[in-house]
Design a protein around this motif. Structure first.
Motif, PDB file in Angstrom:
ATOM      1  N   ASP A  29       0.700  -1.235   0.141  1.00  6.93           N
ATOM      2  CA  ASP A  29      -0.123   0.045  -0.329  1.00  6.93           C
ATOM      3  C   ASP A  29       0.562   1.224   0.331  1.00  6.93           C
ATOM      4  N   GLN A  30       2.281   1.217   0.391  1.00  4.89           N
ATOM      5  CA  GLN A  30       3.038   2.412   0.647  1.00  4.89           C
ATOM      6  C   GLN A  30       2.562   2.989   1.490  1.00  4.89           C
ATOM      7  N   THR A  31       2.586   2.783   3.105  1.00 10.27           N
ATOM      8  CA  THR A  31       2.084   3.477   3.460  1.00 10.27           C
ATOM      9  C   THR A  31       2.439   2.808   4.774  1.00 10.27           C
ATOM     10  N   GLY A  32       2.340   3.664   5.832  1.00  5.05           N
ATOM     11  CA  GLY A  32       3.503   3.551   7.115  1.00  5.05           C
ATOM     12  C   GLY A  32       3.695   4.528   8.143  1.00  5.05           C
ATOM     13  N   ASN A  33       4.232   4.631   9.096  1.00  3.91           N
ATOM     14  CA  ASN A  33       4.615   5.991   9.375  1.00  3.91           C
ATOM     15  C   ASN A  33       6.762   5.437  10.511  1.00  3.91           C
ATOM     16  N   MET A  34       6.817   6.796  10.258  1.00  2.00           N
ATOM     17  CA  MET A  34       8.240   6.584  11.077  1.00  2.00           C
ATOM     18  C   MET A  34       8.313   7.751  11.840  1.00  2.00           C
ATOM     19  N   LYS A  35       9.478   7.618  13.321  1.00  5.70           N
ATOM     20  CA  LYS A  35       9.028   7.675  14.062  1.00  5.70           C
ATOM     21  C   LYS A  35      10.664   8.153  14.876  1.00  5.70           C
ATOM     22  N   VAL A  36      11.641   8.381  14.739  1.00  5.80           N
ATOM     23  CA  VAL A  36      13.597   8.440  14.991  1.00  5.80           C
ATOM     24  C   VAL A  36      13.589   9.786  16.546  1.00  5.80           C
ATOM     25  N   ASP A  37      13.929   9.236  16.995  1.00  9.18           N
ATOM     26  CA  ASP A  37      14.068  10.367  18.170  1.00  9.18           C
ATOM     27  C   ASP A  37      15.775  10.819  18.406  1.00  9.18           C
ATOM     28  N   LEU A  38      16.167  11.535  18.418  1.00 11.50           N
ATOM     29  CA  LEU A  38      17.421  11.958  17.923  1.00 11.50           C
ATOM     30  C   LEU A  38      17.709  12.750  18.950  1.00 11.50           C
ATOM     31  N   ILE A  39      18.791  12.325  20.274  1.00 16.95           N
ATOM     32  CA  ILE A  39      18.822  12.875  21.633  1.00 16.95           C
ATOM     33  C   ILE A  39      20.600  13.222  21.240  1.00 16.95           C
ATOM     34  N   LYS A  40      21.427  13.168  20.116  1.00 16.51           N
ATOM     35  CA  LYS A  40      22.856  13.943  20.422  1.00 16.51           C
ATOM     36  C   LYS A  40      23.260  13.339  19.136  1.00 16.51           C
ATOM     37  N   VAL A  88      17.758  10.784   3.812  1.00 15.39           N
ATOM     38  CA  VAL A  88      16.909  10.910   2.982  1.00 15.39           C
ATOM     39  C   VAL A  88      15.460  10.207   2.989  1.00 15.39           C
ATOM     40  N   SER A  89      14.272  11.027   2.296  1.00 12.86           N
ATOM     41  CA  SER A  89      13.364  10.130   3.050  1.00 12.86           C
ATOM     42  C   SER A  89      13.320   9.587   2.160  1.00 12.86           C
ATOM     43  N   GLY A  90      12.389   8.358   2.244  1.00 13.22           N
ATOM     44  CA  GLY A  90      11.902   6.993   1.799  1.00 13.22           C
ATOM     45  C   GLY A  90      10.267   7.567   1.426  1.00 13.22           C
ATOM     46  N   GLN A  91      10.045   6.171   0.750  1.00 12.53           N
ATOM     47  CA  GLN A  91       7.914   6.085   0.545  1.00 12.53           C
ATOM     48  C   GLN A  91       7.110   6.834   1.564  1.00 12.53           C
ATOM     49  N   ILE A  92       7.616   6.209   2.791  1.00 13.30           N
ATOM     50  CA  ILE A  92       7.313   6.966   3.508  1.00 13.30           C
ATOM     51  C   ILE A  92       5.679   8.504   3.906  1.00 13.30           C
ATOM     52  N   ALA A  93       7.479   9.735   3.234  1.00 10.49           N
ATOM     53  CA  ALA A  93       6.949  10.740   3.246  1.00 10.49           C
ATOM     54  C   ALA A  93       6.548  11.730   2.185  1.00 10.49           C
ATOM     55  N   LYS A  94       7.096  10.136   1.258  1.00 10.07           N
ATOM     56  CA  LYS A  94       6.331  11.056   0.054  1.00 10.07           C
ATOM     57  C   LYS A  94       4.715  10.734  -0.243  1.00 10.07           C
ATOM     58  N   THR A  95       4.306   9.715   0.786  1.00 10.59           N
ATOM     59  CA  THR A  95       2.829   9.322   0.272  1.00 10.59           C
ATOM     60  C   THR A  95       1.644  10.176   1.803  1.00 10.59           C
ATOM     61  N   ASP A  96       2.346  10.119   2.587  1.00  6.99           N
ATOM     62  CA  ASP A  96       1.645  11.203   3.789  1.00  6.99           C
ATOM     63  C   ASP A  96       2.325  12.254   4.144  1.00  6.99           C
ATOM     64  N   PRO A  97       2.484  14.021   3.948  1.00  3.86           N
ATOM     65  CA  PRO A  97       3.573  14.762   4.674  1.00  3.86           C
ATOM     66  C   PRO A  97       3.674  14.453   6.345  1.00  3.86           C
ATOM     67  N   ASP A  98       2.381  13.775   7.077  1.00  5.85           N
ATOM     68  CA  ASP A  98       2.581  14.020   8.531  1.00  5.85           C
ATOM     69  C   ASP A  98       3.081  12.391   9.091  1.00  5.85           C
ATOM     70  N   SER A  99       3.854  11.470   8.227  1.00  5.58           N
ATOM     71  CA  SER A  99       4.331  10.117   8.397  1.00  5.58           C
ATOM     72  C   SER A  99       5.733   9.380   8.621  1.00  5.58           C
ATOM     73  N   MET A 100       6.723  11.001   8.581  1.00  5.15           N
ATOM     74  CA  MET A 100       7.635  10.373   8.706  1.00  5.15           C
ATOM     75  C   MET A 100       7.986  12.064  10.323  1.00  5.15           C
ATOM     76  N   VAL A 101       8.837  12.098  11.556  1.00  5.01           N
ATOM     77  CA  VAL A 101       9.121  12.804  12.132  1.00  5.01           C
ATOM     78  C   VAL A 101      10.317  12.083  12.841  1.00  5.01           C
ATOM     79  N   LEU A 102      11.288  13.245  12.511  1.00  9.80           N
ATOM     80  CA  LEU A 102      12.332  13.666  13.865  1.00  9.80           C
ATOM     81  C   LEU A 102      12.417  14.137  15.002  1.00  9.80           C
ATOM     82  N   SER A 103      12.335  13.758  16.015  1.00  9.11           N
ATOM     83  CA  SER A 103      12.496  14.638  16.953  1.00  9.11           C
ATOM     84  C   SER A 103      13.396  14.349  18.474  1.00  9.11           C
ATOM     85  N   THR A 104      13.424  15.549  18.518  1.00  9.20           N
ATOM     86  CA  THR A 104      14.679  16.323  19.498  1.00  9.20           C
ATOM     87  C   THR A 104      14.175  16.515  20.696  1.00  9.20           C
TER      88      THR A 104
END
Length: 189
Positions: free
Chosen positions: A53-64, A70-86
């Protein structure tokens, strides 16, 4: 704790740390590529991807550390589905390439880069005090605290970007090249 070797997998919930002279790069199931430079730490919080379905979610927490992506398919299908947190901001990825620099005990710098095909996507930097949108090549913002807004944007030259971030970007590009070679070998077998 385990020491990663080329080809090892990481999973949701894994904490990845690099040493003083180390860097690591990952290619995710949706073809997103990440690299973490020396003395870095991140948490792979969530990675769910359905290739059919080329759907999904990704969340990565950068601590330091310095982190490139380079974003892949997830970011292309839904603009809110790839999030990096700090600790100071949340970064939304909209089909693009960029770098986060979060030295321990200091503020965050986010830089938008160009994609391999020359296009530029968009990065949204958000915290409790405001939002800053990056949508031009080498455009950047700095965030010093979760309660202070991201700075006005500034633009780095390509030379400044390369001088500061080439090592972590090259780690990601090397992973992409190895994956492409492996995929081609598998198709020829």
């Amino acid at each position: 704790k385990v020491t990663l070797a080329q080809g090892d997998k990481i999973f949701s919930g894994d904490v990845v740390e690099t040493g003083d002279a180390a860097a690591v790069a990952f290619i995710m199931a949706d073809d997103s590529t990440f690299s973490l430079g020396k003395s870095g730490r991140m948490l792979m919080d969530e990675m769910v991807y359905d290739p059919a379905d080329q759907t999904g979610n990704m969340k990565v927490d950068l601590i330091k550390g310095v982190f490139s992506f380079v974003s892949g398919q997830i970011a292309k299908t839904d603009p809110d589905s790839m999030v990096l947190s700090t600790p100071v901001a949340t970064i939304g990825i909209r089909g693009t390439t960029g770098v986060l620099n979060l030295p321990e005990g200091e503020g965050l710098t986010v830089v938008l880069s160009t994609n391999a095909d020359g296009t530029t996507g968009e990065i949204t930097v958000t915290n409790a005090a405001g939002v800053q949108i990056l949508n031009q090549p080498f455009q950047a913002t700095a965030v010093s605290s979760f309660n202070l807004p991201p700075s006005t944007t500034f633009t780095m030259t390509a030379a400044q970007f390369n001088q500061q971030y080439s090592a972590v970007v090259q780690a990601a590009q090397g992973a992409e090249t190895r994956a492409a070679t492996t995929n081609q070998q598998n198709q020829n077998a």
